[in-house]
Design a protein around this motif. Structure first.
Motif, PDB file in Angstrom:
ATOM      1  N   ASN A 138     -14.501  35.405  76.184  1.00 17.12           N
ATOM      2  CA  ASN A 138     -13.993  34.049  75.981  1.00 17.12           C
ATOM      3  C   ASN A 138     -14.233  33.140  77.183  1.00 17.12           C
ATOM      4  O   ASN A 138     -13.768  32.006  77.200  1.00 17.12           O
ATOM      5  N   MET A 139     -14.978  33.639  78.180  1.00 20.79           N
ATOM      6  CA  MET A 139     -15.297  32.844  79.365  1.00 20.79           C
ATOM      7  C   MET A 139     -16.760  33.052  79.756  1.00 20.79           C
ATOM      8  O   MET A 139     -17.287  34.162  79.651  1.00 20.79           O
ATOM      9  N   GLN A 140     -17.380  31.972  80.229  1.00 21.19           N
ATOM     10  CA  GLN A 140     -18.766  32.010  80.680  1.00 21.19           C
ATOM     11  C   GLN A 140     -18.822  31.767  82.185  1.00 21.19           C
ATOM     12  O   GLN A 140     -18.053  30.958  82.731  1.00 21.19           O
ATOM     13  N   LEU A 141     -19.738  32.448  82.863  1.00 25.39           N
ATOM     14  CA  LEU A 141     -19.933  32.321  84.306  1.00 25.39           C
ATOM     15  C   LEU A 141     -21.267  31.644  84.615  1.00 25.39           C
ATOM     16  O   LEU A 141     -22.239  31.772  83.856  1.00 25.39           O
ATOM     17  N   TYR A 142     -21.310  30.929  85.752  1.00 25.59           N
ATOM     18  CA  TYR A 142     -22.537  30.295  86.233  1.00 25.59           C
ATOM     19  C   TYR A 142     -22.644  30.581  87.732  1.00 25.59           C
ATOM     20  O   TYR A 142     -21.732  30.248  88.495  1.00 25.59           O
ATOM     21  N   PHE A 143     -23.758  31.183  88.164  1.00 25.94           N
ATOM     22  CA  PHE A 143     -23.938  31.469  89.580  1.00 25.94           C
ATOM     23  C   PHE A 143     -24.989  30.551  90.186  1.00 25.94           C
ATOM     24  O   PHE A 143     -26.084  30.395  89.643  1.00 25.94           O
ATOM     25  N   LEU A 168     -17.238  28.545  86.007  1.00 24.33           N
ATOM     26  CA  LEU A 168     -16.912  29.130  84.708  1.00 24.33           C
ATOM     27  C   LEU A 168     -16.575  28.030  83.732  1.00 24.33           C
ATOM     28  O   LEU A 168     -16.271  26.895  84.107  1.00 24.33           O
ATOM     29  N   SER A 169     -16.666  28.363  82.439  1.00 22.74           N
ATOM     30  CA  SER A 169     -16.196  27.469  81.384  1.00 22.74           C
ATOM     31  C   SER A 169     -15.632  28.304  80.253  1.00 22.74           C
ATOM     32  O   SER A 169     -15.988  29.474  80.083  1.00 22.74           O
ATOM     33  N   ASN A 170     -14.728  27.689  79.489  1.00 21.09           N
ATOM     34  CA  ASN A 170     -14.135  28.401  78.358  1.00 21.09           C
ATOM     35  C   ASN A 170     -15.104  28.387  77.176  1.00 21.09           C
ATOM     36  O   ASN A 170     -15.816  27.419  76.943  1.00 21.09           O
TER      37      ASN A 170
END
Length: 537
Positions: free
Chosen positions: A353-358, A386-388
């Protein structure tokens, strides 16, 4: 009288795909109207150049939301593409389809849009550098970069830290499973942005049966006896009319499409009457159900070099430019989000339910008039964002005035449910958990945002209300469904209650997908074209 078979309003992520597919047989005459101009601009094609487009009104609608209580009263900046290619010409180029369950939800709302149908369409439209398998396609018109070379060395440290935090490395977010950490596929080809204008529209423009008109602002859909028969538009100071022998198709996106429907008398009846617009069809769902992903970054200063060190000094910019021009490589040839991931904030959830960005990069110091991707902070910085994936907060789009050139009222209602706040709170704690793992902790000097003094749940919530905002995925404002009471278009993307009129873009999503929305917007164009051609046959 100026006539055509099909009118497409909006040359964006879906509109360019529609123009290509509807003209491929040569049997249909199609006119594509775009309010913006040409995509032949240097910073459009330079992958990292999208920071220069973030606040550029020449290519960007430059929307602002109403003051949002969930964001401490801030007015969020919502860039949307006003250019051939639409937002695919100004976005960060990440290629994420979403989860199987997203499309199973779509299929329940709109038969024909389930996972198997959508997967087949994705495989048909893709030319994936990673090669074909049961999930990926090759040979289609849209090249997708696997993004496996030229990554910053810190990407490896990030992936190792995620694994240490219990988030294993996976090879393909668009494959069998989404949960894990990895590298993002990109809509980049030959070190240039691969927008829908490049992949779909430019080849189609060679056909005699396609006419593309730029700087053409459509002001209303013409409706006679319950059927759309054409559009009125402004170009070069003159108001003109274009008639459609077959259909009018709106592909303006989640903001423009509901705005145009409301300008045409289709939408919330009381609002239209108050604005002096004759009501053609009272449907309060037009502009409603607005969904968007919310996100923010945590930022650290580092003991090791990052892209800040390469791109901040003049000589670093020169070196990066030479790398790009001479070899098609270096930091300018990619989006800044090299790596990412998907995780669950609670173990009892059945999917991420969460997305990550590096990002081996930081931009805490603002620059006026641009997103400073080409001028980062003057220290070695790193960010993990991160985003939902599936927020429950809902907003709406409403006309502000009856003037087509005036931006509509955008009420985002970000973080307006306890569910979204609790989810975000759990999510930001995961960012610190990843940064605390040995693979990254040994390289970090200190946390800069929000800073080690922000510790309690109350402080963390106050921080993300102050700093978070859209990750540019508005959708669902003309959503698909099986009846007028809950939706705007039917599963064939035909407007409920009006003949000869469809909406084919991200506004028609039945619900927001889990991740970046450009891939499903392109899917809408691909499958929407199939629906149009099926009805024509």
């Amino acid at each position: 009288m100026d006539e055509t078979d099909y009118i497409i309003v909006g040359a964006g992520s879906a509109g360019c795909v529609l123009a290509d597919r509807l003209t491929a047989s040569g049997r249909h005459k199609v006119t594509l109207l775009e309010a913006g101009g040409s995509d032949r601009r240097f910073y459009v094609h330079l992958p990292l150049g999208y920071g220069k487009l973030f606040y550029d009104p020449a290519v960007n609608w430059m929307y602002r939301t109403e003051p949002d209580p969930g964001l401490n009263g801030a007015q969020d900046h919502w860039p949307r593409g006003k250019i051939l290619g639409g937002s695919s010409s100004i976005n960060a180029m990440v290629w994420i389809r979403g989860q199987r369950e997203d499309y199973e939800d779509w299929g329940r709302a709109a038969p024909g849009w389930g996972w198997e149908s959508c997967l087949a369409a994705y495989r048909a439209l893709e030319d994936n550098e990673a090669g074909a398998d049961e999930y990926r396609g090759t040979g289609g018109p849209l090249f997708i970069s696997a993004n496996r070379s030229g990554l910053h060395p810190l990407v490896r440290s990030y992936l190792d830290a995620c694994a240490e935090a219990g988030l294993p490395e996976i090879p393909d977010f668009n494959g069998a499973r989404q949960e894990g950490a990895g590298v993002y596929q990109m809509t980049i080809k030959g070190a240039r942005r691969n927008s829908t204008a490049r992949a779909f529209l430019r080849p189609a423009m060679k056909r005699a049966n396609l006419r593309v008109m730029t700087r053409a602002l459509v002001t209303r859909v013409l409706i006679e006896q319950g059927r759309a028969v054409g559009v009125e538009y402004r170009q070069r100071g003159a108001t003109r009319t274009l008639r459609a022998r077959a259909e009018v198709i709106l592909a303006g996106g989640a903001i423009n499409s509901p705005q145009l429907l409301q300008l045409s008398g289709i939408g919330p009846g009381a609002l239209l009457q108050d604005l002096g617009i004759p009501v053609v069809l009272d449907n309060p769902n037009v502009g409603d159900h607005l969904s968007d992903h919310q996100g923010l970054n945590y930022t650290w200063s580092m003991k090791v070099p990052t892209y800040n060190d390469e791109l901040r000094p003049w000589w670093g910019k020169l070196r990066a430019g030479l790398q790009y021009v001479l070899g098609g490589g270096g930091p300018l040839a990619k989006s800044i989000n090299h790596g990412g991931g998907f995780f669950r904030t609670r173990p009892d959830l059945d999917r991420p339910n969460m997305q990550l960005y590096f990002q081996a990069f930081s931009t805490l110091i603002p620059r006026s008039g641009e997103r400073p991707l080409l001028t980062p902070d003057p220290w070695s910085g790193m960010s993990i964002g991160l985003s939902n994936c599936r927020p429950t907060s809902r907003g709406h789009i409403r006309l502000r005035t009856p003037r087509p050139e005036d931006h509509p009222v955008i009420t985002a209602n970000a973080l307006s449910t306890n569910h979204d706040v609790e989810e975000m709170l759990a999510g930001v704690k995961q960012l610190r958990r990843i940064a605390a793992q040995p693979a990254l902790a040994a390289l970090i000097l200190e946390e800069l945002r929000p800073g080690p003094q922000v510790v309690t749940d109350e402080e963390l919530i106050a921080d993300f209300r102050a700093r978070s905002g859209t990750v540019y995925h508005p959708s669902c404002t003309c959503r698909m469904g099986q009846d007028l009471a809950t939706s705007v278009v039917d599963p064939g993307l035909r407007l409920h209650g009006i003949g000869g009129l469809r909406v084919i873009d991200a506004s028609a999503f039945p619900n927001i997908t889990s991740g970046n929305t450009n891939a499903p917007a392109i899917l809408m164009g691909w499958m929407g074209a199939e629906a149009v051609l099926r009805d024509a046959r």
